[in-house]
Scaffold this active site. Sequence first.
Site, PDB file in Angstrom:
ATOM      1  N   THR A   1      26.841  83.683 103.496  1.00 16.78           N
ATOM      2  CA  THR A   1      27.379  82.614 102.543  1.00 16.78           C
ATOM      3  C   THR A   1      26.201  81.482 102.478  1.00 16.78           C
ATOM      4  OG1 THR A   1      28.769  80.660 102.310  1.00 16.78           O
ATOM      5  CG2 THR A   1      28.798  81.654 104.410  1.00 16.78           C
TER       6      THR A   1
ATOM      7  N   TYR B   1      33.503  77.591 108.526  1.00 13.68           N
ATOM      8  CA  TYR B   1      33.440  78.934 107.725  1.00 13.68           C
ATOM      9  C   TYR B   1      32.021  79.057 107.771  1.00 13.68           C
ATOM     10  CZ  TYR B   1      32.379  81.476 103.336  1.00 13.68           C
ATOM     11  OH  TYR B   1      31.929  82.426 102.512  1.00 13.68           O
TER      12      TYR B   1
END
Length: 330
Positions: A118, A142
């Site tokens: 990501t 995250y």
Amino acid sequence: MSVLVTGGAGYIGSHMVLALLDRGDDEVVVVDNLSTGFRWAVAAPAELVVADVGDIEAMMRLIERRSVDAIIHFAGSIVVPDSVVDPLGYYLNNTVKSRALIEAAVRCGVEHFIFSSTAAVYGMPEVNPVGEAAHLAPISPYGSSKLMTETMLKDAAVAHPLRYVALRYFNVAGADPAGRSGQSTPRATHLIKVACEAALGKRPRLEVFGTDYPTPDGTCIRDYIHVSDLARAHLLALDRLRAGAGSMVLNCGYGRGYSVLEVIDAVRRVSGVDFTVDHAARRPGDPAALVAAADLIRSELGWRAERDELDVIVADALAWERSLSGRLSA
């Protein structure tokens, strides 16, 4: 030899399965615990195994039974604000279980591994577009959980005959142009998905989180990549690994950003519907702008965008949203 797709009953994973099958790779096996995915999203003739990627022994048995030579790893948790509230859950799902899958791959001699990473690993970059060599400073659990998995892959590739590609996604959106799959998870937080729901009356309003960012209109800017273009990037990465290329880390984006308000305007324009938009406070873990420097993926993989117009991305997402209601009971 087979390709193992983890999380293949989910949004991006189901498009990956379609991309593999469409080009003739019919030896595809999917592992998904169906916590957020759907059985119907796994296209035939791919095999669906309902299991947890953190179960090393189960993964080893499956890898050996299906003679898996490549793993494409999508399974994990992806909502940035949720990771702030439940950091340990995210480290379990995204890091601990990825470590187990990597161990299963190493113990079974799998040499090719593609990881769904990501752009959140960059945190709040000082310069946009942001390149792969930029300082890595995630601002959410995250992003940290994904960066830890990148680190594990890098170290495992030094110690074992494992080569990997980590693809750092920017904002994935859209749906299969043929209408076979799309973003289907209830209570999704992706902007284009949520805006399409608002346009179709599936939610009463859309909330904009933060209008005081240092951007031209005060809202966050993101690089939106069509899910079909993203799936094709994985195909090219798989081909490069099977051809003997070394490990690499690549951004997946178009190099162009749109603000939240620009996306809302696009959804209104494409749908022909005006809908209520409320302004709310910033969410934790959201950088003001995040746009990909995408030169490396073009030079390394020969990847080119095919569906990179915002209105095209929105139109595909909207078409999927219209067709979705009858599927969710399956």
